[in-house]
Motif scaffolding. Sequence first.
Motif, PDB file in Angstrom:
ATOM      1  N   LYS A 175      65.563 -59.082 -58.381  1.00 44.11           N
ATOM      2  CA  LYS A 175      65.215 -60.473 -58.991  1.00 44.11           C
ATOM      3  C   LYS A 175      63.944 -60.765 -58.250  1.00 44.11           C
ATOM      4  O   LYS A 175      63.708 -61.822 -57.815  1.00 44.11           O
TER       5      LYS A 175
ATOM      6  N   GLU B  14      63.240 -56.071 -61.538  1.00 52.35           N
ATOM      7  CA  GLU B  14      64.394 -56.865 -62.127  1.00 52.35           C
ATOM      8  C   GLU B  14      65.471 -56.810 -61.199  1.00 52.35           C
ATOM      9  O   GLU B  14      66.344 -57.702 -61.045  1.00 52.35           O
TER      10      GLU B  14
ATOM     11  N   ARG C 134      64.230 -67.875 -55.354  1.00 54.14           N
ATOM     12  CA  ARG C 134      63.380 -67.264 -56.525  1.00 54.14           C
ATOM     13  C   ARG C 134      62.009 -66.845 -56.218  1.00 54.14           C
ATOM     14  O   ARG C 134      61.315 -67.627 -55.557  1.00 54.14           O
TER      15      ARG C 134
ATOM     16  N   GLU D 237      60.268 -61.921 -59.973  1.00 52.99           N
ATOM     17  CA  GLU D 237      59.794 -62.089 -61.302  1.00 52.99           C
ATOM     18  C   GLU D 237      58.344 -61.618 -61.257  1.00 52.99           C
ATOM     19  O   GLU D 237      57.877 -62.033 -60.342  1.00 52.99           O
TER      20      GLU D 237
ATOM     21  N   ILE E  15      58.462 -65.305 -57.331  1.00 49.43           N
ATOM     22  CA  ILE E  15      57.513 -64.868 -58.664  1.00 49.43           C
ATOM     23  C   ILE E  15      56.288 -64.375 -58.168  1.00 49.43           C
ATOM     24  O   ILE E  15      55.573 -65.077 -57.217  1.00 49.43           O
TER      25      ILE E  15
END
Length: 448
Positions: free
Chosen positions: A69, A66, A27, A71, A29
């Motif tokens: 992936k 997006e 993930r 953020e 960010i």
Amino acid sequence: MENIVIIGNGVSGVTAARHIRKNSNKRIIIISAETDHFFSRTALMYVYMGHMKFEHIKPYEDWFWEKNKIELLRGYVSKVDHEKKELQIEDARILKYDKLILATGSKPNKFGWSGQDLHGVQGLYSKQDLDLLEINAPNKEVCKRAVIVGGGLIGIELAEMLRSRDIPVTFLVREKNFWDGVLPDGDSKMLNEHILDHHIDLHLETNLNEILADESGRVKAVITDKDETIECQLVGLTPGVSPNVSFLNDSGIELGRGIKVNRFLETNIKDIYAIGDCAEQQEPIGNRRPIEAVWYTGRMMGETVAQTICGNRTEYKPGHWFNSAKFLDIEYQTYGWVFSTNGRKEYEEHFHWRHSTEKICLTISFQKETKKFLGLNTFGIRLRHEILDKWLNEGRDVMHVIKYLKDANFDPEFYLDYENEIAAKFNLEFGTDIKPEKKNWKRIFAIG
């Protein structure tokens, strides 16, 4: 899933994100207080000059993030708690991380001048600065004169921007010649002339003393250290930048001028890294400065740290120094090391050639005793990066560089070339008899 948080959406932070995504499913960010999306900072000037719209300087479409992936979070990080692995955003929201990449960039220098916070006084670094410039200097009716303080790359960009709207510009440079803390005298003196040719009022060896306000609190004039008062409606403060790290003062992360990192771009705190303008090498790499506020090194740091984050711990090895810029309409490239006249090493010798009528020149640095090629500056001549890199890697001497300079020429086919003139001047100065040649690379590669 491992949580990777990147503070800063400049070239280093975004490059790290892209390469982490290429190599992992983590993930990601990205937090930025400046803009929603990554943009090319070096292209801000072209928006003001009307060559581009702001959306044109965003390298990726808005849907890119997006789809990949990644953020995006708009906000200002006010605190890093490395023990809890938490970020406090704008004194309210808490965000957890597993690994943190600090890519917070730079902020403009201010040196405590009286009046530096008046309306009409600004820098040129952020998107907000660009928006403010449209208010402070939309045209020559609102801004009858601008004063720029600081003789670096941002200063010359701002001067070019303002002149594109016919706004008169006075340029205060504290050095004897423009950018002579970086360039040898021959290069910087040519730029002095070029700046004046573009109707920019260049004041050398001149410092700002004070900025004066009118009755409404806007700038109305500056006073220099030569007791000269210059009326103006805009003051551009461009005396360089410093790492943007003040929010980390109580974080436990080791700071110098920037965020201290080792060769793997790791801070003193496990799972926290720093890259780009805000990173400071604990030990400089060769002749490089500990902090390098340069686009291409930021990109390389982003690529390097991504490898480490993805399990392939990789040392930052930037290779030979390279940079490029534009001074008004003159393109500049530098390869290897060519130190300024005042900063020249004892072992270093310079050869300088300048065209008799055009603003075109070249400076080559080499060792006095061995004649080993050390570096090269060009203004108005494009050279091939891979050829210069090859010569530096092979430890070629300066005579080889002069002889095969044609191999490095990157200018289009019908441009003039100057290799014969350059060789003739070198032969005259150093008593050699070098005749420029061009290798038949097709034949060499065919044989190989």
